[in-house]
Structures are given as structure tokens and as C-alpha cells.
Design an enzyme around this catalytic site. Structure first.
Site, PDB file in Angstrom:
ATOM      1  N   LYS A 174      -1.081 -13.962  16.652  1.00  0.00           N
ATOM      2  CA  LYS A 174      -1.274 -13.655  15.227  1.00  0.00           C
ATOM      3  C   LYS A 174      -0.711 -12.122  15.264  1.00  0.00           C
ATOM      4  CE  LYS A 174      -3.371 -11.683  11.982  1.00  0.00           C
ATOM      5  NZ  LYS A 174      -2.748 -10.587  11.323  1.00  0.00           N
TER       6      LYS A 174
ATOM      7  N   GLU B 216      -8.862  -4.917  23.450  1.00  0.00           N
ATOM      8  CA  GLU B 216      -8.032  -3.245  23.802  1.00  0.00           C
ATOM      9  C   GLU B 216      -8.223  -2.624  22.362  1.00  0.00           C
ATOM     10  OE1 GLU B 216      -6.942  -2.630  26.571  1.00  0.00           O
ATOM     11  OE2 GLU B 216      -6.197  -4.228  27.482  1.00  0.00           O
TER      12      GLU B 216
ATOM     13  N   CYS C 202      -3.132   4.147  20.449  1.00  0.00           N
ATOM     14  CA  CYS C 202      -4.557   4.223  20.746  1.00  0.00           C
ATOM     15  C   CYS C 202      -4.957   5.226  21.703  1.00  0.00           C
ATOM     16  CB  CYS C 202      -5.047   2.604  21.254  1.00  0.00           C
ATOM     17  SG  CYS C 202      -3.670   2.062  22.501  1.00  0.00           S
TER      18      CYS C 202
ATOM     19  N   GLU D 107     -11.307   8.311  15.414  1.00  0.00           N
ATOM     20  CA  GLU D 107      -9.733   8.181  15.632  1.00  0.00           C
ATOM     21  C   GLU D 107      -8.799   8.576  14.297  1.00  0.00           C
ATOM     22  OE1 GLU D 107      -8.688   4.011  16.449  1.00  0.00           O
ATOM     23  OE2 GLU D 107      -7.305   4.662  18.090  1.00  0.00           O
TER      24      GLU D 107
HETATM   25  P1  NAP Z   1      -7.050  -3.826  12.909  1.00  0.00           P
HETATM   26  O1  NAP Z   1      -7.040  -3.799  11.638  1.00  0.00           O
HETATM   27  O2  NAP Z   1      -8.088  -4.179  13.812  1.00  0.00           O
HETATM   28  O3  NAP Z   1      -5.890  -5.078  13.177  1.00  0.00           O
HETATM   29  C1  NAP Z   1      -5.601  -5.765  14.385  1.00  0.00           C
HETATM   30  C2  NAP Z   1      -5.136  -6.964  14.285  1.00  0.00           C
HETATM   31  O4  NAP Z   1      -6.323  -7.679  14.071  1.00  0.00           O
HETATM   32  C3  NAP Z   1      -3.978  -7.288  13.173  1.00  0.00           C
HETATM   33  O5  NAP Z   1      -3.306  -8.421  13.426  1.00  0.00           O
HETATM   34  C4  NAP Z   1      -5.083  -7.591  11.832  1.00  0.00           C
HETATM   35  O6  NAP Z   1      -4.499  -8.293  11.031  1.00  0.00           O
HETATM   36  C5  NAP Z   1      -5.922  -8.636  12.600  1.00  0.00           C
HETATM   37  N1  NAP Z   1      -7.325  -8.579  11.995  1.00  0.00           N
HETATM   38  C6  NAP Z   1      -7.759  -7.861  11.159  1.00  0.00           C
HETATM   39  N2  NAP Z   1      -9.075  -8.276  10.634  1.00  0.00           N
HETATM   40  C7  NAP Z   1      -9.297  -9.343  11.616  1.00  0.00           C
HETATM   41  C8  NAP Z   1     -10.569 -10.313  11.659  1.00  0.00           C
HETATM   42  N3  NAP Z   1     -11.668  -9.948  10.947  1.00  0.00           N
HETATM   43  N4  NAP Z   1     -10.469 -11.017  12.732  1.00  0.00           N
HETATM   44  C9  NAP Z   1      -9.307 -11.393  13.542  1.00  0.00           C
HETATM   45  N5  NAP Z   1      -8.272 -10.423  13.303  1.00  0.00           N
HETATM   46  C10 NAP Z   1      -8.235  -9.520  12.359  1.00  0.00           C
HETATM   47  O7  NAP Z   1      -6.139  -2.692  13.782  1.00  0.00           O
HETATM   48  P2  NAP Z   1      -4.667  -2.194  13.341  1.00  0.00           P
HETATM   49  O8  NAP Z   1      -5.446  -0.908  12.213  1.00  0.00           O
HETATM   50  O9  NAP Z   1      -3.964  -3.024  13.164  1.00  0.00           O
HETATM   51  O10 NAP Z   1      -4.294  -1.259  14.723  1.00  0.00           O
HETATM   52  C11 NAP Z   1      -4.951   0.149  14.942  1.00  0.00           C
HETATM   53  C12 NAP Z   1      -6.252   0.088  15.768  1.00  0.00           C
HETATM   54  O11 NAP Z   1      -5.519  -0.594  17.125  1.00  0.00           O
HETATM   55  C13 NAP Z   1      -6.523   1.287  16.498  1.00  0.00           C
HETATM   56  O12 NAP Z   1      -7.888   1.485  16.294  1.00  0.00           O
HETATM   57  C14 NAP Z   1      -5.829   1.273  17.878  1.00  0.00           C
HETATM   58  O13 NAP Z   1      -6.384   2.173  18.486  1.00  0.00           O
HETATM   59  C15 NAP Z   1      -5.955   0.063  18.158  1.00  0.00           C
HETATM   60  N6  NAP Z   1      -5.027  -0.237  19.179  1.00  0.00           N
HETATM   61  C16 NAP Z   1      -5.579  -0.294  20.617  1.00  0.00           C
HETATM   62  C17 NAP Z   1      -4.669  -0.523  21.495  1.00  0.00           C
HETATM   63  C18 NAP Z   1      -5.284  -0.759  23.319  1.00  0.00           C
HETATM   64  O14 NAP Z   1      -4.462  -1.184  23.669  1.00  0.00           O
HETATM   65  N7  NAP Z   1      -6.308  -0.407  23.205  1.00  0.00           N
HETATM   66  C19 NAP Z   1      -3.382  -0.755  21.486  1.00  0.00           C
HETATM   67  C20 NAP Z   1      -2.852  -0.575  20.283  1.00  0.00           C
HETATM   68  C21 NAP Z   1      -3.674  -0.335  18.898  1.00  0.00           C
HETATM   69  P3  NAP Z   1      -3.627  -7.651   9.852  1.00  0.00           P
HETATM   70  O15 NAP Z   1      -2.810  -6.644  10.187  1.00  0.00           O
HETATM   71  O16 NAP Z   1      -3.158  -8.586   8.674  1.00  0.00           O
HETATM   72  O17 NAP Z   1      -4.898  -6.651   9.068  1.00  0.00           O
END
Ligand code: NAP
Ligand code: MG
Length: 498
Positions: free
Chosen positions: A203, A277, A311, A408
Site C-alpha cells: 500500500k 520503521e 526520517c 519531528e
Molecule cells: P503516515 O501518515 O504514518 O503514513 C504512512 C503510510 O501509512 C501511508 O501509506 C499512509 O497512507 C498509511 N496509513 C495512514 N493511516 C494508516 C492506518 N491507520 N493504518 C495503516 N496505514 C495507514 O506517515 P507519513 O506522514 O506518510 O510519513 C512520514 C512519517 O514516516 C514520518 O514520521 C517519518 O519519520 C516516517 N518515516 C520513517 C522511515 C523509517 O525508515 N523509519 C522512513 C520514512 C518515513 P496515506 O498516505 O494514505 O495516509
């Protein structure tokens, strides 16, 4: 100041002109290759592109213009059900029984095809996500191919990875990825899962689904057996439907800590394997014996790379007190030279913020920094009209209780603090709920090893920052998640050892 029609950039504080190499504004150098952007993208299930059960589509926006780029299929639970069913069938009938060396051949083929199409993929990545073409072309795409090559090599050598044990695939892996490195996150997850003999339902993030669907085309052209990889686009609820599906054996999630915690709760007691992650708030520690010029460049790369949508970004700068003023004045001058603008221009250093929502979050946190008493320094560069932009920024006078030191920001905003002794540097660096990455800048090798051993961070860079390699594991401590991706360690979450 205009000199013969050419813009001369001036340093902010002292009006001293910058060094000759950085004075001239470049003529635009847009990437011109035509790309095959489709008007509409379907779901990829059982080797076919199919319309979503809901019949609905949502717009993917070009963040550099704020205008609609294309339409993406809105997958729902019904599509997740079909995708999981197809992945299960492919696992049982084709992928698991296949000799591992044959699986490896598919991965090698996919890696080569990614290389062949890398220029087009890089452009699409920049159009859909806003990152500078220089990064998508020279960083993301080479690493995407490298991950497939690397894990292709492991496919028939798993018994060497786990000597004396019998590694057995888990089954169907559900994988949920964020928008900051769309193709790279897909590669990290898919390549390792397939090499270990699992099948996949992926996804992508809502704002950056385009390149995942082009990757699906590569899977199809490579002749990957139907159902081995399925891609279902959609909002967060689509991800939740995948995470909660009973037919999944493992979930790999990269994204925010909040959503990650929710998934951990959702999976508790189900026996499904989980890797997370999550977010980070990395400390980049600069000691007074560091090569300052190099360190400043590393700090710039650490926070402004990919608009700070990283991240593991070095978002907290810890400076030894004696070098604080010098580093801050160098940073002030350096951010003036960063070019913010068209992601498709090869001169651009900082592209567009990924979405209106993300820009809102960054702006709110910048506001909190000012309100809580920190001092904001921003480049004075002009921003393009339309789209979502943020000037490279940093705060001085930050204390560890400020929100900008704790939360963050996920944007091009750096929080600067000071320390006096190495022990204080370690204490401040570890004073966070996250533990994903850190940086150490010093002339002394012994200091690097001593400090690194005391930092609670999954990845620690020394005298460099944001370097990646498929052979090197990546992952966090504390609220940055658990499990590793990349390297030999990246195989572990996809096998059970008998
Ligand atoms: P996010 O809102 O958590 O979204 C990540 C993914 O999860 C997206 O595909 C999102 O879909 C989906 N999602 C949202 N709500 C969900 C739920 N309730 N159940 C299952 N999936 C769900 O994060 P983001 O804002 O896209 O990304 C930024 C974050 O990712 C930051 O905090 C960053 O630090 C972290 N990150 C971490 C790493 C690592 O390796 N540690 C790498 C990259 C990013 P939608 O896009 O449709 O909302
Ligand atoms: Mg988009």
C-alpha cells in the site's frame, strides 16, 4: 543587486558577497525527457491492472504547482481481500515451490529494468513527490536498483545467511510505505520479501502512488508470476484494512510513530510478525575539533536533503559551545546559496514540500519555535508561485523543552543547541523518545567510537550524513520502531528459522 542582468547574492548579516563560485544565479536547466504519465492509474492485482471495486479515484497533486497530476485508484477492503487472495495463491502455487535461484533471476531482471527506465522513473518521482531531480536521479533510483540487485544475490544463498538453520518464508507480507522515498521504500520492502520467498501486498502513500504503479508495469514486463506482488493504492483506511487482514502473515510498516503504534495495537495477540520503521529526531553532534567546513556541508545535507522529508534527518544540531558562533554564521551564509524551486530543474537543491498538509505541519511547528522564544533564521530566497514551499530555516536559542527540539518537523528546519562536554552531548542526543540515527563530527577516531557506543540510535554516521547502501541495515530504537531493513539483517523479518 543586479549586475549586468545577473543577480548577485549577498550574505544576510554582514553584506559580504559570497565566494565567486556561488554568486551567480543559474539559467534554468529543466529535465526535458518526455515521460509516460498516465491520466489514470488502476490497482495491480494478480498481475493485472484492474479498476477499484469502489469505482472511485482520487487526485494526485504535483506539489510544485498545487495542480492535479493524475488520478489514482481508491482501493478499499474488497480490493485488499482480492489482493491478499491472489498473493496467497501465488505463494502456495508458484513462489514458494520455485527454486530460489529462479526467484533470484526475476529479481535481477527487475533490477536491470529499473536501471533501464531510471530516468523516466526519476522524473515521475520528482513530479509526483516534489523532490529535486538531482536527488531522485542520482540518489533514489540508483539505490532502488541496487536494493533489487543486492537481494537478488541473497535469494539462493539464504542458508549462508543463517548457517545451521533452515530459513523458511513467512507467506504473505503486507507492506505499507510513506511518501518521502516512494520507490526506495517500495524497493526496501519488496526486494527482501521476495528474495526470502514471500509474496507481497503493498500500500503506497496516498500522495505518491504514481511510481509504485510504474514499478508494477516493470513487474508485469519482467514476467513476474501473477500475484507475487500486488499493489493497492488508497488512503489510510486502505492501509488499516491491509494491516488488519486475517490472511496476512507479516506487516512491514514505514511511517509516523502515531500510526505505527496503532498498527502494533491492531496486531497484538494475532501472532503476525511486525516490523516498524517510524519517526526520528536525530542529533548531529559537532565537536570543536571537527573540520568545520566539512561539518557545515554535512549539516546542510543532513537537514535540507529532500526538503527535510527524511526520517533520519539530522534535525537537531548539537554544537560544542566554542564553535557555536562560527558554525551559525557559516550556516547563515550557506542557506542563502541553496536554490529552492522547480524540482525538475537540475540546479535545484530544495524542491517542493510534499503536500499542503505537510506544509501546514511544518509552518505550525516553525510558529511554535518563535512563540516559545527560539530565534528563527531563514534564507531570503524568492519562492515560486503556486505549490508548496518552505525556505531553508534554522533556529538558534533552542532549549530541550521546545517543541522544535522534541517533535519531528519533517521539513527543512534545523534546531540548534549547544553542549560543553562529550558526556553532555551524549545526554542531550539521547534525550528524545526517538532513536533512529545520529551524526558525529570530530577529528578523533577514538572519540567517534566512544560516543557512538553511547548513543541510542540505529544508524550513526561519522564525519558524513545520510549515506545509504543496500548492504547496511537501517532501523530504530525506542519510538523509532523495531526490526531492520537492508543488509543481511533485512532478511530476518521475512523468514522463520527452523
Ligand atoms: P503516515 O501518515 O504514518 O503514513 C504512512 C503510510 O501509512 C501511508 O501509506 C499512509 O497512507 C498509511 N496509513 C495512514 N493511516 C494508516 C492506518 N491507520 N493504518 C495503516 N496505514 C495507514 O506517515 P507519513 O506522514 O506518510 O510519513 C512520514 C512519517 O514516516 C514520518 O514520521 C517519518 O519519520 C516516517 N518515516 C520513517 C522511515 C523509517 O525508515 N523509519 C522512513 C520514512 C518515513 P496515506 O498516505 O494514505 O495516509
Ligand atoms: Mg503527488
Amino acid at each position: 543587486m543586479e549586475v549586468h542582468g545577473i543577480l548577485l547574492m549577498i550574505a544576510k548579516d554582514d553584506n559580504t558577497p559570497l565566494s565567486p563560485g556561488s554568486t551567480w544565479d543559474y539559467a534554468p536547466a529543466p529535465e526535458t525527457m518526455p515521460v509516460n504519465l498516465r491520466k489514470q492509474y488502476e490497482l495491480f492485482i494478480n498481475g493485472q491492472f484492474v479498476a477499484p471495486a469502489s469505482g472511485k479515484y482520487f487526485a494526485s497533486i504535483n506539489p510544485a504547482t498545487g495542480k492535479k497530476l493524475t488520478r489514482i485508484a481508491h482501493g478499499t477492503e474488497a480490493d485488499i481481500n482480492a489482493a491478499v487472495k491472489s498473493a496467497r495463491r501465488a505463494y502456495e502455487k508458484v513462489w514458494k515451490p520455485m527454486p530460489p535461484s529462479e526467484r533470484g533471476k526475476y529479481l535481477f531482471r527487475i533490477a536491470r529494468m529499473i536501471q533501464e527506465k531510471s530516468r523516466e522513473l526519476a522524473i515521475l518521482e520528482s513530479m509526483d513527490g516534489g523532490k529535486p531531480i538531482r536527488e531522485s536521479r542520482d540518489f533514489d533510483l540508483p539505490l532502488v536498483a541496487a536494493h533489487f540487485f543486492y537481494y537478488a544475490g541473497w535469494a539462493d544463498k539464504l542458508s549462508y545467511a543463517f548457517p545451521g538453520r533452515n530459513p523458511v518464508p513467512l507467506g504473505v507480507a503486507g507492506q505499507i510505505i510513506p511518501w518521502n522515498f516512494p520507490l526506495l521504500m517500495a524497493a526496501w520492502k519488496i526486494a527482501s520479501a521476495l528474495a526470502c520467498g514471500n509474496t507481497v501486498v503493498l500500500k503506497p502513500a496516498e500522495t505518491t502512488s504514481v511510481t509504485a504503479m510504474h514499478l508494477a508495469e516493470i513487474f508485469q514486463e519482467a514476467g513476474l508470476p501473477p500475484g507475487v506482488v500486488n499493489i493497492v493504492t488508497g488512503p489510510g483506511e486502505t492501509g488499516a484494512a491491509l494491516a488488519g487482514h486475517r490472511g496476512i502473515d507479516k506487516i512491514a510498516f514505514t511511517g509516523s510513530t502515531g500510526v505505527g503504534k496503532g498498527i502494533a495495537r491492531q496486531l497484538a495477540g494475532t501472532g503476525k510478525k511486525l516490523t516498524l520503521e517510524l519517526g526520528g529526531k536525530a542529533a548531529n553532534i559537532v565537536f570543536d575539533d571537527a573540520p568545520i567546513e566539512q561539518a557545515v556541508e554535512g549539516v546542510i545535507k543532513g537537514i535540507y536533503f529532500n526538503q527535510g522529508h527524511v526520517c533520519c534527518a539530522g534535525s537537531r544540531l548539537l554544537l560544542q559551545e566554542s564553535i557555536h558562533d562560527e558554525v551559525v554564521s557559516r550556516l547563515k551564509r550557506r542557506i542563502e546559496t541553496l536554490r529552492v524551486g522547480d524540482p525538475l530543474d537540475k540546479n535545484t537543491d530544495i524542491g517542493a514540500i510534499n503536500s499542503r498538509e505537510q506544509l501546514g505541519r511544518i509552518t505550525e511547528l516553525i510558529g511554535s519555535g518563535i512563540e516559545e522564544g527560539a530565534e528563527l533564521h531563514q534564507s531570503r530566497c524568492a519562492l515560486p508561485e503556486g505549490g508548496y514551499w518552505c525556505r531553508p530555516s534554522f533556529f538558534t536559542g533552542v532549549t530541550s523543552s521546545h517543541r522544535i527540539a522534541r517533535e519531528e518537523i519533517f521539513g527543512p528546519v534545523l534546531s540548534i543547541m549547544t553542549f560543553r562536554t562529550p558526556a553532555e552531548a551524549v545526554e542531550r542526543a539521547n534525550n528524545t523518545c526517538y532513536g533512529l540515527s545520529a551524526g558525529i563530527w570530530t577529528d578523533k577516531g577514538s572519540k567517534i567510537f566512544k560516543i557512538a557506543s553511547q548513543l541510542k540510535a540505529g544508524v550513526i554516521w561519522a564525519n558524513t550524513f545520510n549515506q545509504f547502501d543496500p548492504t547496511s541495515p537501517f532501523g530504530g530504537y525506542k519510538e523509532s520502531g523495531f526490526g531492520r531493513e537492508g543488509g543481511l539483517h533485512g532478511l530476518m523479518p521475512y523468514v522463520s528459522l527452523e
